[in-house]
Design an enzyme around this catalytic site. Structure first.
Site, PDB file in Angstrom:
ATOM      1  N   ALA A 239     -24.634  39.328  39.841  1.00  0.00           N
ATOM      2  CA  ALA A 239     -25.936  39.038  39.246  1.00  0.00           C
ATOM      3  C   ALA A 239     -25.677  38.642  37.797  1.00  0.00           C
ATOM      4  CB  ALA A 239     -26.809  40.272  39.308  1.00  0.00           C
TER       5      ALA A 239
ATOM      6  N   GLY B  75     -23.284  41.152  42.989  1.00  0.00           N
ATOM      7  CA  GLY B  75     -24.229  40.361  43.787  1.00  0.00           C
ATOM      8  C   GLY B  75     -23.545  39.274  44.602  1.00  0.00           C
TER       9      GLY B  75
ATOM     10  N   GLU C 119     -22.358  40.997  47.594  1.00  0.00           N
ATOM     11  CA  GLU C 119     -23.561  41.301  48.387  1.00  0.00           C
ATOM     12  C   GLU C 119     -24.093  40.058  49.091  1.00  0.00           C
ATOM     13  OE1 GLU C 119     -25.272  43.192  44.826  1.00  0.00           O
ATOM     14  OE2 GLU C 119     -25.816  44.858  46.133  1.00  0.00           O
TER      15      GLU C 119
ATOM     16  N   GLU D 181     -20.331  47.408  39.754  1.00  0.00           N
ATOM     17  CA  GLU D 181     -21.529  47.820  39.006  1.00  0.00           C
ATOM     18  C   GLU D 181     -21.332  49.099  38.212  1.00  0.00           C
ATOM     19  OE1 GLU D 181     -21.550  46.596  42.059  1.00  0.00           O
ATOM     20  OE2 GLU D 181     -23.134  45.100  42.229  1.00  0.00           O
TER      21      GLU D 181
HETATM   22  N1  COA Z   1     -23.190  37.506  34.640  1.00  0.00           N
HETATM   23  C1  COA Z   1     -23.292  36.649  33.602  1.00  0.00           C
HETATM   24  N2  COA Z   1     -22.264  35.912  33.128  1.00  0.00           N
HETATM   25  C2  COA Z   1     -21.091  36.047  33.749  1.00  0.00           C
HETATM   26  C3  COA Z   1     -20.906  36.918  34.852  1.00  0.00           C
HETATM   27  C4  COA Z   1     -22.037  37.667  35.278  1.00  0.00           C
HETATM   28  N3  COA Z   1     -21.964  38.492  36.323  1.00  0.00           N
HETATM   29  N4  COA Z   1     -19.617  36.845  35.238  1.00  0.00           N
HETATM   30  C5  COA Z   1     -19.013  35.953  34.436  1.00  0.00           C
HETATM   31  N5  COA Z   1     -19.897  35.474  33.531  1.00  0.00           N
HETATM   32  C6  COA Z   1     -19.665  34.480  32.476  1.00  0.00           C
HETATM   33  C7  COA Z   1     -18.902  35.083  31.311  1.00  0.00           C
HETATM   34  O1  COA Z   1     -19.785  35.766  30.438  1.00  0.00           O
HETATM   35  C8  COA Z   1     -18.301  33.838  30.687  1.00  0.00           C
HETATM   36  O2  COA Z   1     -19.325  33.167  29.970  1.00  0.00           O
HETATM   37  P1  COA Z   1     -19.005  32.553  28.480  1.00  0.00           P
HETATM   38  O3  COA Z   1     -17.887  31.552  28.742  1.00  0.00           O
HETATM   39  O4  COA Z   1     -20.296  31.917  28.083  1.00  0.00           O
HETATM   40  O5  COA Z   1     -18.553  33.699  27.663  1.00  0.00           O
HETATM   41  C9  COA Z   1     -17.974  32.980  31.903  1.00  0.00           C
HETATM   42  O6  COA Z   1     -18.813  33.454  32.954  1.00  0.00           O
HETATM   43  C10 COA Z   1     -16.537  33.079  32.342  1.00  0.00           C
HETATM   44  O7  COA Z   1     -16.238  34.451  32.565  1.00  0.00           O
HETATM   45  P2  COA Z   1     -15.005  35.218  31.883  1.00  0.00           P
HETATM   46  O8  COA Z   1     -15.321  36.681  31.866  1.00  0.00           O
HETATM   47  O9  COA Z   1     -14.656  34.581  30.582  1.00  0.00           O
HETATM   48  O10 COA Z   1     -13.840  34.916  32.948  1.00  0.00           O
HETATM   49  P3  COA Z   1     -12.535  35.791  33.219  1.00  0.00           P
HETATM   50  O11 COA Z   1     -11.665  34.956  34.083  1.00  0.00           O
HETATM   51  O12 COA Z   1     -11.975  36.310  31.953  1.00  0.00           O
HETATM   52  O13 COA Z   1     -13.053  37.056  34.062  1.00  0.00           O
HETATM   53  C11 COA Z   1     -14.335  38.174  35.779  1.00  0.00           C
HETATM   54  C12 COA Z   1     -13.581  36.888  35.338  1.00  0.00           C
HETATM   55  C13 COA Z   1     -15.030  37.854  37.103  1.00  0.00           C
HETATM   56  C14 COA Z   1     -13.343  39.316  35.995  1.00  0.00           C
HETATM   57  C15 COA Z   1     -15.353  38.562  34.686  1.00  0.00           C
HETATM   58  O14 COA Z   1     -16.136  37.423  34.390  1.00  0.00           O
HETATM   59  C16 COA Z   1     -16.297  39.669  35.104  1.00  0.00           C
HETATM   60  O15 COA Z   1     -15.896  40.811  35.110  1.00  0.00           O
HETATM   61  N6  COA Z   1     -17.576  39.343  35.398  1.00  0.00           N
HETATM   62  C17 COA Z   1     -18.593  40.289  35.693  1.00  0.00           C
HETATM   63  C18 COA Z   1     -18.421  40.854  37.069  1.00  0.00           C
HETATM   64  C19 COA Z   1     -19.471  41.901  37.340  1.00  0.00           C
HETATM   65  O16 COA Z   1     -19.508  42.952  36.730  1.00  0.00           O
HETATM   66  N7  COA Z   1     -20.347  41.588  38.294  1.00  0.00           N
HETATM   67  C20 COA Z   1     -21.387  42.487  38.696  1.00  0.00           C
HETATM   68  C21 COA Z   1     -22.624  42.209  37.961  1.00  0.00           C
HETATM   69  S1  COA Z   1     -23.900  43.351  38.428  1.00  0.00           S
END
Ligand code: COA
Length: 258
Positions: A65, A110, A113, A133
């Site tokens: 999400a 999400g 999910e 989460e």
């Molecule tokens: N919501 C909003 N933005 C998100 C996102 C999310 N769930 N997941 C990734 N992004 C965005 C990042 O903020 C970043 O944006 P920016 O370039 O404007 O800063 C962009 O996507 C790229 O992500 P980044 O974190 O830089 O990539 P990474 O390769 O370093 O890491 C992940 C990849 C997937 C490990 C990391 O993005 C992450 O942990 N995301 C969240 C996962 C999560 O907790 N999901 C559950 C949400 S309830």
């Protein structure tokens, strides 16, 4: 038609690509609005026989999400957000037309999910699954606590939910979360081949299988009774007559979905 989705329709297969690659295809309000419209299209367009959901770019299916939309939500608003997501994912799960997730990278929160709400999953070898989460002080809200238990069993699901641990495509396959692991290049082709086989079967019978199998997880339904009903319904279709006649005449059946 869509702000956040790319769609194609080829040979009866409607491919939906969630298209926010700079945000790793995170599910924001616009994606949910577009998914709702896409589900209307799937239900109403007779040319669509089956559906693939995938993500844009090489890195992510859907990384969750959109966390940037969480700020400032109170309890009631958060509950509404979860309800809206659950309702849309329930429509995917209960779709009469097969919907398959082609998981091309991160399927987190999400995203995991969404993949789990599809009828089954095919994953590229770079796919990663998880429910992170608890890292955010949250729990899954779009059905993850329920479907993860259904798909991989309570013990392993509990561990993944509580630890936020990510698993790779091969472990996901061992656990039964995905059916096949492919290379990134062959993911869509492989998924399409499976759907071409399904698309050649009787559509109403396929829909009956989805309905009856879903009843296993629906306490309000008696799955065995529903199976009897769907078995009976199948006997009233033209396709059943065509299928049995074609078998006896040693020819390929030509199903019409009637
Ligand atoms: N919501 C909003 N933005 C998100 C996102 C999310 N769930 N997941 C990734 N992004 C965005 C990042 O903020 C970043 O944006 P920016 O370039 O404007 O800063 C962009 O996507 C790229 O992500 P980044 O974190 O830089 O990539 P990474 O390769 O370093 O890491 C992940 C990849 C997937 C490990 C990391 O993005 C992450 O942990 N995301 C969240 C996962 C999560 O907790 N999901 C559950 C949400 S309830």
């Amino acid at each position: 038609m869509f702000q956040t989705l790319l769609t194609t329709l080829e040979n009866g297969i409607y491919t939906i690509t969630i298209n926010r690659p700079d945000k790793l295809n995170a599910l924001n309000k616009d994606v949910f609005t577009d998914l709702k419209t896409a589900l209307d299209e799937i239900e109403s367009n007779a040319e669509i026989k089956s559906v693939i959901i995938t993500g844009a770019g090489p890195k992510a299916f859907v990384a969750g999400a959109d966390i940037s939309e969480f700020g400032g939500l109170n309890k009631a608003e958060a509950m509404l957000l979860a309800k809206r997501g659950q309702d849309i994912f329930a429509r995917i799960e209960n779709s009469a037309k097969p919907i398959v997730a082609a998981v091309n990278g991160f399927a987190l929160g999400g995203g995991c999910e969404l993949a789990m709400s599809c009828h089954f999953r095919v994953a590229a070898e770079n796919a990663k699954f998880g429910q992170p989460e608890v890292n955010l002080g949250l729990i899954p809200g779009y059905g993850g606590t329920q479907r993860l238990v259904q798909l991989i069993g309570k013990g392993k699901a509990m561990e993944l939910l509580m630890s936020a641990h990510m698993i790779d495509a091969n472990e996901a396959k061992q656990l039964g979360l995905v059916n096949y692991v492919t290379t990134a290049e062959t993911l869509l082709e492989h998924t399409k081949k499976i759907l071409e086989i399904i698309n050649s079967k009787a559509p109403l019978a396929v829909a009956g299988c989805i309905k009856a199998a879903n009843a296993v997880y629906d306490e309000t339904k008696d799955g065995y009774a529903l199976e009897i009903e769907e078995f009976g319904n199948a006997f009233a279709t033209e396709d059943m007559k065509e299928g049995t006649t074609a078998f006896l005449e040693k020819r390929k059946a030509n199903f019409k979905g009637k």
